[in-house]
Scaffold this motif. Structure first.
Motif, mmCIF file in Angstrom:
data_model
loop_
_atom_site.group_PDB
_atom_site.id
_atom_site.type_symbol
_atom_site.label_atom_id
_atom_site.label_comp_id
_atom_site.label_asym_id
_atom_site.label_seq_id
_atom_site.Cartn_x
_atom_site.Cartn_y
_atom_site.Cartn_z
ATOM 1 N N ARG A 176 16.385 103.093 -1.682
ATOM 2 C CA ARG A 176 17.310 104.228 -1.576
ATOM 3 C C ARG A 176 17.496 104.919 -2.931
ATOM 4 O O ARG A 176 17.693 106.132 -2.984
ATOM 5 C CB ARG A 176 18.659 103.745 -1.025
ATOM 6 N N LEU A 177 17.427 104.162 -4.005
ATOM 7 C CA LEU A 177 17.506 104.763 -5.337
ATOM 8 C C LEU A 177 16.275 105.616 -5.611
ATOM 9 O O LEU A 177 16.380 106.722 -6.169
ATOM 10 C CB LEU A 177 17.638 103.668 -6.397
ATOM 11 N N ILE A 178 15.096 105.132 -5.221
ATOM 12 C CA ILE A 178 13.873 105.916 -5.404
ATOM 13 C C ILE A 178 13.931 107.186 -4.567
ATOM 14 O O ILE A 178 13.522 108.270 -5.015
ATOM 15 C CB ILE A 178 12.635 105.078 -5.031
ATOM 16 N N ALA A 179 14.472 107.082 -3.341
ATOM 17 C CA ALA A 179 14.565 108.238 -2.447
ATOM 18 C C ALA A 179 15.606 109.248 -2.906
ATOM 19 O O ALA A 179 15.546 110.424 -2.531
ATOM 20 C CB ALA A 179 14.893 107.775 -1.031
ATOM 21 N N GLY A 180 16.580 108.795 -3.704
ATOM 22 C CA GLY A 180 17.652 109.683 -4.138
ATOM 23 C C GLY A 180 18.888 109.614 -3.268
ATOM 24 O O GLY A 180 19.836 110.385 -3.472
ATOM 25 N N PHE A 181 18.899 108.686 -2.295
ATOM 26 C CA PHE A 181 20.071 108.543 -1.428
ATOM 27 C C PHE A 181 21.226 107.846 -2.150
ATOM 28 O O PHE A 181 22.371 107.927 -1.719
ATOM 29 C CB PHE A 181 19.714 107.753 -0.171
ATOM 30 N N GLU A 182 20.906 107.132 -3.209
ATOM 31 C CA GLU A 182 21.908 106.509 -4.078
ATOM 32 C C GLU A 182 21.588 106.881 -5.519
ATOM 33 O O GLU A 182 20.424 107.102 -5.867
ATOM 34 C CB GLU A 182 21.896 104.977 -3.957
ATOM 35 N N GLN A 183 22.623 106.945 -6.352
ATOM 36 C CA GLN A 183 22.423 107.192 -7.778
ATOM 37 C C GLN A 183 22.608 105.892 -8.547
ATOM 38 O O GLN A 183 23.540 105.124 -8.272
ATOM 39 C CB GLN A 183 23.430 108.235 -8.294
ATOM 40 N N PRO A 184 21.711 105.589 -9.493
ATOM 41 C CA PRO A 184 21.829 104.332 -10.236
ATOM 42 C C PRO A 184 23.041 104.320 -11.161
ATOM 43 O O PRO A 184 23.474 105.369 -11.648
ATOM 44 C CB PRO A 184 20.522 104.272 -11.027
ATOM 45 N N THR A 185 23.566 103.132 -11.400
ATOM 46 C CA THR A 185 24.617 102.975 -12.401
ATOM 47 C C THR A 185 24.038 103.166 -13.798
ATOM 48 O O THR A 185 24.664 103.747 -14.682
ATOM 49 C CB THR A 185 25.244 101.572 -12.270
ATOM 50 N N SER A 186 22.811 102.676 -13.985
ATOM 51 C CA SER A 186 22.082 102.885 -15.235
ATOM 52 C C SER A 186 20.592 102.717 -14.961
ATOM 53 O O SER A 186 20.184 102.241 -13.903
ATOM 54 C CB SER A 186 22.534 101.881 -16.312
ATOM 55 N N GLY A 187 19.778 103.155 -15.943
ATOM 56 C CA GLY A 187 18.335 103.060 -15.790
ATOM 57 C C GLY A 187 17.723 104.372 -15.349
ATOM 58 O O GLY A 187 18.430 105.352 -15.058
ATOM 59 N N THR A 188 16.389 104.398 -15.291
ATOM 60 C CA THR A 188 15.677 105.638 -14.956
ATOM 61 C C THR A 188 14.632 105.390 -13.871
ATOM 62 O O THR A 188 14.121 104.287 -13.702
ATOM 63 C CB THR A 188 14.969 106.229 -16.191
ATOM 64 N N ILE A 189 14.331 106.487 -13.165
ATOM 65 C CA ILE A 189 13.300 106.500 -12.124
ATOM 66 C C ILE A 189 12.329 107.622 -12.460
ATOM 67 O O ILE A 189 12.743 108.788 -12.570
ATOM 68 C CB ILE A 189 13.909 106.735 -10.729
ATOM 69 N N GLU A 190 11.055 107.290 -12.621
ATOM 70 C CA GLU A 190 10.037 108.302 -12.901
ATOM 71 C C GLU A 190 9.050 108.368 -11.752
ATOM 72 O O GLU A 190 8.636 107.346 -11.200
ATOM 73 C CB GLU A 190 9.283 107.970 -14.196
ATOM 74 N N LEU A 191 8.676 109.587 -11.388
ATOM 75 C CA LEU A 191 7.670 109.850 -10.369
ATOM 76 C C LEU A 191 6.487 110.535 -11.036
ATOM 77 O O LEU A 191 6.607 111.673 -11.492
ATOM 78 C CB LEU A 191 8.256 110.732 -9.262
ATOM 79 N N PHE A 192 5.379 109.805 -11.170
ATOM 80 C CA PHE A 192 4.195 110.300 -11.877
ATOM 81 C C PHE A 192 4.569 110.860 -13.248
ATOM 82 O O PHE A 192 4.154 111.946 -13.633
ATOM 83 C CB PHE A 192 3.458 111.339 -11.036
ATOM 84 N N GLY A 193 5.397 110.108 -13.979
ATOM 85 C CA GLY A 193 5.777 110.471 -15.338
ATOM 86 C C GLY A 193 6.927 111.446 -15.443
ATOM 87 O O GLY A 193 7.406 111.726 -16.547
#
Length: 349
Positions: free
Chosen positions: A51-68
């Motif tokens: 769900r964090l990768i999909a954007g349905f939830e926002q992380p408390t901390s950290g990053t998500i990259e899609l093809f950089g």
């Protein structure tokens, strides 16, 4: 050729719900074109990561990259990913073709192009003759394939699948596992698959991340996870394992620590005499007929109950029954060390 840039990169990903840490500083890279599974029991954090990768939830901390590209703060519609859910969420009043074309319609694609692309998407899941039907006129497996076509027709870079086979019966689920892998290979899209079914993860995946308490317990190919589990949790959760605690390990193996042996690596017989073979006497407490195999439950004299899986083939000449005295054998190479008390200082076998 696989893109050298990871499809997904998670760095220090954390998600807290009040006092509960659902995802605990997860670092992970998923390759482009990979069929990647996140496996774990309920509450392990796998679905929250999806769900964090999909954007349905926002992380408390950290990053998500899609093809950089950092997409951590982007809305779901602004990420080049799509999701297939367990309930498929098809529109009952629309035809199959209209369902598949809906995402293109929302994106403002002209009618002629979206119908053409929707038909190609249905052909990719072998449902090109079903376009005029309503979802209620399809089987469960066909509805699942329609959901796949609808998700892939917009050509996302990553497809997220949240236990999409969970509602199917066993035979159909096994059939769809094969078809899903074939579809992924044909499309070349990165699939990220969430499941609690270890057999499903092993069947489908190029690599699997086993989740436990919000963290990745072990990451590897299906063969690596099954043949060489890195912890007691993985040995017990991925397949079936016979676990020897420190005391039993010392009695049976001559060394301390916690160890595991898979049931199919064990055999019941008169006891081999080769130098690399261990033999342990015991008593049969249960015989379970599985069709393709026979599972024997044996209480070893060393104080541990083990499960032995034997193939039901022409070489099988004797049926052991409850109460029979037997000798269980296994090779040293099939014993996996899982750590534990005094494992490092114990004598080698």
């Amino acid at each position: 050729m696989t893109d050298p840039q990871p499809a997904i990169r998670l760095t220090g990903l954390t998600k807290e719900f009040g006092a509960v840490t659902a995802v605990d500083h997860v670092d992970l890279e998923i390759a482009a074109g990979e069929f990647f599974s996140m496996l774990g029991p309920s509450g392990s954090g796998k679905t929250t990561v999806l769900r964090l990768i999909a954007g349905f939830e926002q992380p408390t901390s950290g990053t998500i990259e899609l093809f950089g590209d950092d997409v951590t703060k982007r809305a779901p519609f602004d990420r080049d990913v799509n999701t297939v859910f367990q309930d498929y969420a098809l529109f009952p009043h629309m035809s199959v073709l209209e369902n598949v074309a809906y995402g293109l319609r929302v994106r403002g694609i002209g009618r002629k192009e979206r119908i053409e692309r929707a038909r190609r998407a249905l052909a990719s899941v072998r449902l090109e003759q079903m376009g005029d039907r309503k979802p209620s006129q399809l089987s469960g497996g066909q509805r699942q394939r329609v959901a796949l076509a609808r998700a892939t027709v917009v050509q996302p870079k990553v497809l997220l699948l949240d236990e999409p086979l969970g509602a199917l019966d066993l035979k159909l689920r096994e059939q769809m596992q094969v078809e899903l892998k074939e579809i992924q290979r044909e499309l070349g899209i990165t699939f990220i698959f969430v499941t609690h079914d270890q057999e499903e993860a092993l069947t489908l995946s190029d690599r699997v991340a086993v989740f436990n308490d919000g963290r990745i317990e072990q990451l590897g190919t299906p063969a690596e996870l099954y043949e060489r589990p890195g912890s007691r949790f993985v040995a017990d959760f991925v397949g079936t394992s016979n676990l020897f605690d420190d005391a039993v390990s010392r009695a049976l193996l001559g060394r301390g620590g916690v160890h595991s042996v898979r049931p199919e690596k064990m055999a019941v017989g008169s006891g081999e005499t080769a130098a690399d073979v261990r033999n342990a006497p015991g008593t049969v407490v249960e015989t379970i007929y599985l069709g393709s195999g026979i599972r024997l439950v044996v209480d070893l004299d060393a104080g541990v109950r083990v499960s032995v899986l034997e193939q039901n083939d022409r070489n099988r000449v004797h049926d052991d029954e409850r109460g029979d005295r037997v000798v269980v054998s296994w090779h040293d190479d099939d014993v996996v060390a899982l750590g534990g008390a005094d494992a490092s200082s114990a004598p080698a076998v």
